[in-house]
Design an enzyme around this catalytic site. Structure first.
Site, PDB file in Angstrom:
ATOM      1  N   TYR A 172       0.846  -1.071  -0.056  1.00 21.20           N
ATOM      2  CA  TYR A 172      -0.097  -0.102   0.053  1.00 21.20           C
ATOM      3  C   TYR A 172       0.995   1.414   0.023  1.00 21.20           C
ATOM      4  O   TYR A 172       0.627   2.246  -0.805  1.00 21.20           O
ATOM      5  CB  TYR A 172      -0.918  -0.063   1.085  1.00 21.20           C
ATOM      6  N   ARG A 219       1.938   8.566  12.812  1.00 22.55           N
ATOM      7  CA  ARG A 219       1.519   9.666  13.520  1.00 22.55           C
ATOM      8  C   ARG A 219       0.138   9.943  13.674  1.00 22.55           C
ATOM      9  O   ARG A 219      -0.594  10.419  14.523  1.00 22.55           O
ATOM     10  CB  ARG A 219       2.449  10.698  12.972  1.00 22.55           C
ATOM     11  N   ARG A 229     -10.964   5.752   8.845  1.00 20.42           N
ATOM     12  CA  ARG A 229      -9.691   5.214   8.109  1.00 20.42           C
ATOM     13  C   ARG A 229      -8.643   4.239   8.684  1.00 20.42           C
ATOM     14  O   ARG A 229      -8.600   4.610  10.048  1.00 20.42           O
ATOM     15  CB  ARG A 229      -8.926   6.221   7.373  1.00 20.42           C
ATOM     16  N   PHE A 289      15.626  19.342  -1.461  1.00 16.80           N
ATOM     17  CA  PHE A 289      14.238  18.738  -1.678  1.00 16.80           C
ATOM     18  C   PHE A 289      13.935  17.277  -0.925  1.00 16.80           C
ATOM     19  O   PHE A 289      12.882  16.916  -0.574  1.00 16.80           O
ATOM     20  CB  PHE A 289      13.882  18.644  -3.182  1.00 16.80           C
TER      21      PHE A 289
END
Length: 418
Positions: A172, A219, A229, A289
């Site tokens: 997932y 978290r 969910r 980044f």
């Protein structure tokens, strides 16, 4: 006054918030001039800023044409994600849309006007996004279309399927984040700002995404529960509770924390891959980044480890702490020192009775071996007493003004978003 107490407990946060606000952010997140862009790209960057303040900042700091490619990549995936999240779209409509979404990139007039999601503008004005996609070099188009296709198929697979095993958890996370890491890495290499190996080594790129996604899932336990969910793998939580929601009950808090610690230990196994990946990067804008979200993630895991608050509310790193990480994580030695600091913080909190304690200690030993201090960041928290004294005085005299600064900085530091 709570903010003032927090800052007095961490005076280095005040110094770094001031340093950030007074120009430090420009070194890691320079802004682009919107007047230099055409109307379509200007619109795309406006959508980017509206849908993700944190990613907007780091994307706009990228060099050259890579900046535009990553901006469009983000908006395309945001549009795809908006379709997946919209519970008002029936499955018989949503599944085919997810499977075919990549093809809409080549249909100039395709748009979707029936979404109720907050980011629906990326669907309503998809023709502008798809036009700018088609304006990209073919090498960028091929990467974005391929990743969009694979992600749409993966999202459709998990629409009615819960995450049971740890293998499925990895699968997932691969679909929703690992593929992003792979796509970005291929874009980096396609731009020639990075070597071909960065885009070719999909295992390392996948780990970059999995580390961030697992951190978010860990978290966000309580928030996800409140919204119906479930992303924690049943294989793990079923050893601690009959239902995942039971972990939030006060009488189950000890078992809940043990489950939390096991999942954090699982996520830590991606850190060696993260360090190897970052060590290969040579362009500064690409390094920043990639590195900033990763150091935010390790700091978040350290804050969550063995912390009952995960099941009671929100666990966040301090804004000053986040700003410090952003300004410090600009080279591999600095990142190694940051990783070392936070895994040591976790190590100091490992309960001797925790069922995962030996596994946690083992992975921390591996991370230590890769990130021993000694680089320029080994003493990164030792600031001049003059700076700290001035900062504390400023806090005492103008804490309301600094509160405003910290709110402004939030645009840049909420890297755990989505």
């Amino acid at each position: 006054m709570e903010l003032l107490r927090t800052w007095l407990g961490h005076p280095e946060d005040i110094y770094n918030l001031l340093r950030f606000k007074m120009g430090g952010y420009r070194a890691v997140m320079p802004r682009i001039d919107p007047d230099s862009l055409g109307l379509g790209l200007r619109t795309c960057y406006r959508y980017l800023n509206q849908t993700s303040r944190s990613f907007a900042a780091v994307i706009q700091a990228l060099d050259g044409e890579l900046r535009h490619a990553v901006c469009i990549f983000y908006l395309v995936l945001r549009a795809l994600d908006t379709i997946e999240d919209d519970m008002t779209i029936s499955l018989d409509v949503k599944v085919p849309m997810l499977h075919e979404f990549h093809s809409y990139l080549y249909q100039p007039d395709w748009k979707y006007l029936e979404s109720k999601e907050k980011d629906r503008q990326v669907l309503e004005d998809f023709p502008t996004i798809s036009m700018e996609f088609r304006n990209l070099s073919k090498v960028y188009q091929d990467v974005i279309s391929d990743i969009c296709h694979k992600m749409g198929v993966g999202m459709a697979e998990f629409l009615e399927k819960k995450v049971d095993s740890q293998r499925e958890w990895d699968k997932y996370c691969h679909y929703v984040a690992g593929l992003v890491g792979i796509g970005l890495s291929r874009l980096f290499s396609a731009s020639e700002l990075e070597d071909p190996i960065v885009g070719q080594d999909t295992e390392l790129a996948n780990s970059m995404g999995l580390f961030l996604q697992k951190t978010n899932i860990i978290r966000d336990y309580l928030e996800d529960q409140l919204e119906g969910r479930e992303f924690w793998p049943r294989e793990v939580w079923s050893r601690y509770a009959k239902k995942l929601s039971d972990l939030a009950k006060p009488e189950n808090i000890d078992m809940a924390v043990q489950c939390l610690n096991e999942l954090i230990t699982n996520a830590l196994h991606h850190v060696p891959d993260v360090l190897t990946y970052l060590s290969r990067l040579k362009n500064q804008s690409v390094f920043n980044f990639c590195a900033i979200p990763q150091v935010m993630a390790i700091a978040t895991l350290a804050a969550c480890y063995n912390n009952k608050q995960v099941f009671r509310g929100v666990v966040k790193i301090r804004k000053g702490q986040a700003v410090t990480l952003m300004m410090d994580a600009t080279n591999i030695q600095a990142v190694k020192a940051i990783m070392y600091q936070y895994v040591e913080e976790i190590y100091q909190k490992i309960p001797s009775t925790d069922p995962s304690s030996s596994k946690t200690q083992q992975i921390i030993a591996s991370i230590r071996a890769m990130s021993l201090p000694g680089g320029p960041m080994a003493s990164r928290h030792h600031y001049s007493p003059i700076y700290l004294s001035c900062a504390m005085l400023l806090a005492a005299l103008s804490w309301q003004y600094l509160s405003t600064i910290s709110k402004a900085a939030e645009e840049y530091v909420q890297a755990g978003e989505n």
